[in-house]
Design a protein around this motif. Structure first.
Motif, PDB file in Angstrom:
ATOM      1  N   GLU A 176       0.941  -1.160   0.033  1.00 13.57           N
ATOM      2  CA  GLU A 176      -0.064   0.157  -0.059  1.00 13.57           C
ATOM      3  C   GLU A 176       0.738   1.218  -0.102  1.00 13.57           C
ATOM      4  N   MET A 177       1.932   1.204   0.923  1.00 16.78           N
ATOM      5  CA  MET A 177       2.933   2.543   0.820  1.00 16.78           C
ATOM      6  C   MET A 177       3.392   2.561  -0.673  1.00 16.78           C
ATOM      7  N   ALA A 178       4.144   1.554  -1.141  1.00 13.92           N
ATOM      8  CA  ALA A 178       4.690   1.554  -2.543  1.00 13.92           C
ATOM      9  C   ALA A 178       3.779   2.031  -3.591  1.00 13.92           C
ATOM     10  N   ILE A 179       2.444   1.676  -3.604  1.00 14.90           N
ATOM     11  CA  ILE A 179       1.412   2.126  -4.477  1.00 14.90           C
ATOM     12  C   ILE A 179       1.194   3.660  -4.308  1.00 14.90           C
ATOM     13  N   THR A 180       1.144   3.924  -3.021  1.00 15.48           N
ATOM     14  CA  THR A 180       0.703   5.516  -2.675  1.00 15.48           C
ATOM     15  C   THR A 180       1.902   6.056  -3.209  1.00 15.48           C
ATOM     16  N   ASP A 188       0.443   0.537 -18.311  1.00  7.72           N
ATOM     17  CA  ASP A 188       1.606   0.917 -17.605  1.00  7.72           C
ATOM     18  C   ASP A 188       1.565   0.681 -15.933  1.00  7.72           C
ATOM     19  N   ARG A 189       0.236   1.092 -15.299  1.00  7.15           N
ATOM     20  CA  ARG A 189       0.074   0.768 -13.851  1.00  7.15           C
ATOM     21  C   ARG A 189       0.157  -0.859 -13.631  1.00  7.15           C
ATOM     22  N   ASP A 190      -0.540  -1.398 -14.301  1.00 10.25           N
ATOM     23  CA  ASP A 190      -0.502  -2.950 -14.477  1.00 10.25           C
ATOM     24  C   ASP A 190       0.726  -3.448 -14.326  1.00 10.25           C
ATOM     25  N   GLN A 191       1.548  -2.959 -15.257  1.00 13.07           N
ATOM     26  CA  GLN A 191       2.993  -3.433 -15.492  1.00 13.07           C
ATOM     27  C   GLN A 191       3.871  -3.132 -14.109  1.00 13.07           C
ATOM     28  N   LEU A 215       2.439  -2.666 -10.970  1.00 13.99           N
ATOM     29  CA  LEU A 215       1.751  -3.781  -9.942  1.00 13.99           C
ATOM     30  C   LEU A 215       2.574  -5.194 -10.090  1.00 13.99           C
ATOM     31  N   ALA A 216       2.653  -5.542 -11.543  1.00  6.31           N
ATOM     32  CA  ALA A 216       3.405  -6.923 -11.504  1.00  6.31           C
ATOM     33  C   ALA A 216       4.545  -6.868 -11.078  1.00  6.31           C
ATOM     34  N   ALA A 217       5.393  -5.856 -11.460  1.00  2.49           N
ATOM     35  CA  ALA A 217       6.844  -5.928 -10.873  1.00  2.49           C
ATOM     36  C   ALA A 217       6.860  -5.725  -9.550  1.00  2.49           C
ATOM     37  N   LEU A 218       6.161  -4.908  -8.850  1.00  2.22           N
ATOM     38  CA  LEU A 218       5.847  -4.849  -7.383  1.00  2.22           C
ATOM     39  C   LEU A 218       5.476  -6.076  -6.684  1.00  2.22           C
ATOM     40  N   GLU A 219       4.592  -6.710  -7.223  1.00  2.57           N
ATOM     41  CA  GLU A 219       4.003  -8.146  -6.603  1.00  2.57           C
ATOM     42  C   GLU A 219       5.376  -9.258  -6.612  1.00  2.57           C
ATOM     43  N   LEU A 220       6.349  -9.238  -7.975  1.00  5.18           N
ATOM     44  CA  LEU A 220       7.309  -9.972  -7.960  1.00  5.18           C
ATOM     45  C   LEU A 220       8.269  -9.575  -6.947  1.00  5.18           C
ATOM     46  N   THR A 221       8.510  -8.512  -6.590  1.00  2.00           N
ATOM     47  CA  THR A 221       9.680  -7.963  -5.604  1.00  2.00           C
ATOM     48  C   THR A 221       8.954  -8.614  -4.121  1.00  2.00           C
ATOM     49  N   LEU A 222       7.775  -8.216  -3.934  1.00  2.56           N
ATOM     50  CA  LEU A 222       7.307  -8.421  -2.424  1.00  2.56           C
ATOM     51  C   LEU A 222       7.023  -9.912  -2.270  1.00  2.56           C
TER      52      LEU A 222
END
Length: 216
Positions: free
Chosen positions: A77-81, A194-197, A199-206
């Motif tokens: 949530e912090m990263a998305i904000t 772009d936003r989905d891309q 979010l996908a990168a963030l999910e891989l990292t998390l």
């Protein structure tokens, strides 16, 4: 100082980095250039302080987010904000945490991200790498997406979909035996969000962070 930084951020929002000069800022404030030097000593300091001024609102939003039982969900949530704020202000990514001696809000936001990793079973090095990776995904992606658009897109000669489709079509014409991956993802590239891309990168990292924290 508040008025100076508010005006500086407004200029950056309106026309990007090139718009923020001492002369333009003085004109916006209805004062002389010399007055600006009472508050900042250089253009670099002006950019750093304007960035931190903008980050203050992001920090407030992050601090207001309720803490859950899952620190990785809270990191998400912090990263998305932070990412959404940088997409609203494309200039912000270039200066985020550039000088934490000046950028107190930026350092505090970095600290808030890091505190979530203290809730995970990680070493200090793993915590440092985790937060660095998350910030890298957010800021790096935002900086890439915030780069100046091609002139033909800016001029309205083609829209974003047409521009991407042109490259996708050229990829499809490549030798499939030599470029199997490019052939495989050409359609995805042409239609990606772009936003989905991000979010996908963030999910891989998390997901990697969660696995690391759960591995004995």
């Amino acid at each position: 100082m508040e008025a100076v930084l508010t005006a500086a951020v407004a200029l950056l929002d309106e026309a990007g980095q090139s718009a923020l000069t001492f002369r333009a800022l003085a004109a916006r404030l209805g004062t002389g250039v010399g007055t600006i030097y009472w508050y900042v000593s250089s253009k670099d300091e002006l950019f750093d302080r304007a960035t931190d001024h903008a980050v203050g609102a992001i920090l407030t939003a992050v601090e207001e987010q309720p803490q859950s039982d899952d620190p990785i969900a809270d990191l998400r949530e912090m990263a998305i904000t932070l990412f959404d704020a940088m997409m609203d202000r494309p200039w912000l990514a270039a200066y985020f945490m550039r000088n934490t001696d000046v950028q107190g809000h930026s350092l505090r936001l970095y600290e808030k991200l890091g505190q979530q990793t203290l809730r995970l079973d990680l070493t200090p090095r793993q915590r440092f790498h985790a937060v660095s990776a998350i910030v890298g995904v957010v800021v790096g992606t935002a900086a890439d997406l915030g780069a100046e658009l091609p002139q033909e897109v800016l001029n309205g000669e083609v829209n974003r979909v047409e521009y991407l489709s042109r490259y996708a079509e050229s990829w499809r014409r490549l030798d499939a035996a030599e470029f199997p991956f490019v052939h495989e993802i050409a359609d995805e590239f042409a239609e990606h969000d772009d936003r989905d891309q991000f979010l996908a990168a963030l999910e891989l990292t998390l997901a990697g962070l969660r696995l690391q924290a759960e591995t004995p």
